[in-house]
Write a protein that holds these residues in place. Structure first.
Motif, PDB file in Angstrom:
ATOM      1  N   ARG A 168       0.832  -1.213   0.000  1.00 28.79           N
ATOM      2  CA  ARG A 168       0.000   0.000   0.000  1.00 28.79           C
ATOM      3  C   ARG A 168       0.856   1.248   0.000  1.00 28.79           C
ATOM      4  NH1 ARG A 168      -3.005  -1.308   4.843  1.00 28.79           N
ATOM      5  NH2 ARG A 168      -3.590  -3.417   4.371  1.00 28.79           N
ATOM      6  N   ARG A 169       1.954   1.235   0.738  1.00 26.89           N
ATOM      7  CA  ARG A 169       2.840   2.402   0.770  1.00 26.89           C
ATOM      8  C   ARG A 169       3.481   2.648  -0.581  1.00 26.89           C
ATOM      9  NH1 ARG A 169       5.826   1.267   6.503  1.00 26.89           N
ATOM     10  NH2 ARG A 169       4.097   1.936   7.815  1.00 26.89           N
ATOM     11  N   VAL A 170       3.911   1.582  -1.250  1.00 26.44           N
ATOM     12  CA  VAL A 170       4.508   1.725  -2.578  1.00 26.44           C
ATOM     13  C   VAL A 170       3.460   2.251  -3.562  1.00 26.44           C
ATOM     14  CG1 VAL A 170       5.479   0.431  -4.522  1.00 26.44           C
ATOM     15  CG2 VAL A 170       6.302   0.000  -2.213  1.00 26.44           C
ATOM     16  N   ALA A 171       2.241   1.703  -3.498  1.00 31.07           N
ATOM     17  CA  ALA A 171       1.177   2.157  -4.403  1.00 31.07           C
ATOM     18  C   ALA A 171       0.828   3.617  -4.143  1.00 31.07           C
ATOM     19  CB  ALA A 171      -0.056   1.276  -4.225  1.00 31.07           C
ATOM     20  N   LYS A 172       0.806   4.005  -2.881  1.00 31.92           N
ATOM     21  CA  LYS A 172       0.491   5.398  -2.541  1.00 31.92           C
ATOM     22  C   LYS A 172       1.586   6.337  -3.042  1.00 31.92           C
ATOM     23  CE  LYS A 172      -1.021   8.063   1.463  1.00 31.92           C
ATOM     24  NZ  LYS A 172      -1.258   8.016   2.911  1.00 31.92           N
ATOM     25  N   ALA A 173       2.839   5.943  -2.864  1.00 32.67           N
ATOM     26  CA  ALA A 173       3.953   6.774  -3.340  1.00 32.67           C
ATOM     27  C   ALA A 173       3.927   6.886  -4.862  1.00 32.67           C
ATOM     28  CB  ALA A 173       5.279   6.181  -2.870  1.00 32.67           C
ATOM     29  N   LEU A 174       3.639   5.791  -5.531  1.00 33.60           N
ATOM     30  CA  LEU A 174       3.564   5.809  -6.991  1.00 33.60           C
ATOM     31  C   LEU A 174       2.413   6.688  -7.477  1.00 33.60           C
ATOM     32  CD1 LEU A 174       4.755   4.655  -9.600  1.00 33.60           C
ATOM     33  CD2 LEU A 174       3.164   2.755  -9.386  1.00 33.60           C
ATOM     34  N   ALA A 175       1.282   6.622  -6.800  1.00 38.80           N
ATOM     35  CA  ALA A 175       0.134   7.452  -7.183  1.00 38.80           C
ATOM     36  C   ALA A 175       0.449   8.940  -7.004  1.00 38.80           C
ATOM     37  CB  ALA A 175      -1.089   7.066  -6.356  1.00 38.80           C
ATOM     38  N   TYR A 176       1.079   9.297  -5.882  1.00 37.74           N
ATOM     39  CA  TYR A 176       1.436  10.701  -5.669  1.00 37.74           C
ATOM     40  C   TYR A 176       2.485  11.176  -6.670  1.00 37.74           C
ATOM     41  CZ  TYR A 176      -1.304  11.496  -1.475  1.00 37.74           C
ATOM     42  OH  TYR A 176      -2.329  11.670  -0.596  1.00 37.74           O
TER      43      TYR A 176
END
Length: 83
Positions: free
Chosen positions: A44-52
């Motif tokens: 989830r953290r990787v996906a959130k960083a990628l989305a931002y």
């Protein structure tokens, strides 16, 4: 025979039954669940960083070339209509 003779000695306690009753030998161990939660949090953290990052990069591109807002709006509209 008396009742005393029919009792099992304490060393002959059935450990399999004891483990099943206490859940000590259960396949769904708490440790495996904890590790799975850690992996999900990392994903989830990787996906959130990628989305931002994608949002920031798209914002910079739109500021440089305003016409790039058209495909961004089309993509957002397509995702919102997706069912």
């Amino acid at each position: 025979m008396t009742n005393i003779d029919m009792k099992k000695p304490e060393s002959a306690i059935d450990t399999d039954t004891l483990e099943a009753a206490t859940g000590a030998g259960a396949p769904h161990h708490k440790g495996s669940k904890k590790n799975k939660g850690t992996k999900n949090k990392a994903k989830r953290r990787v996906a959130k960083a990628l989305a931002y990052f994608a949002l920031l990069f798209t914002g910079l591109l739109v500021l440089a070339e305003p016409w790039l807002l058209i495909p961004v709006v089309a993509l957002v509209l397509a995702i919102s209509l997706w069912d």
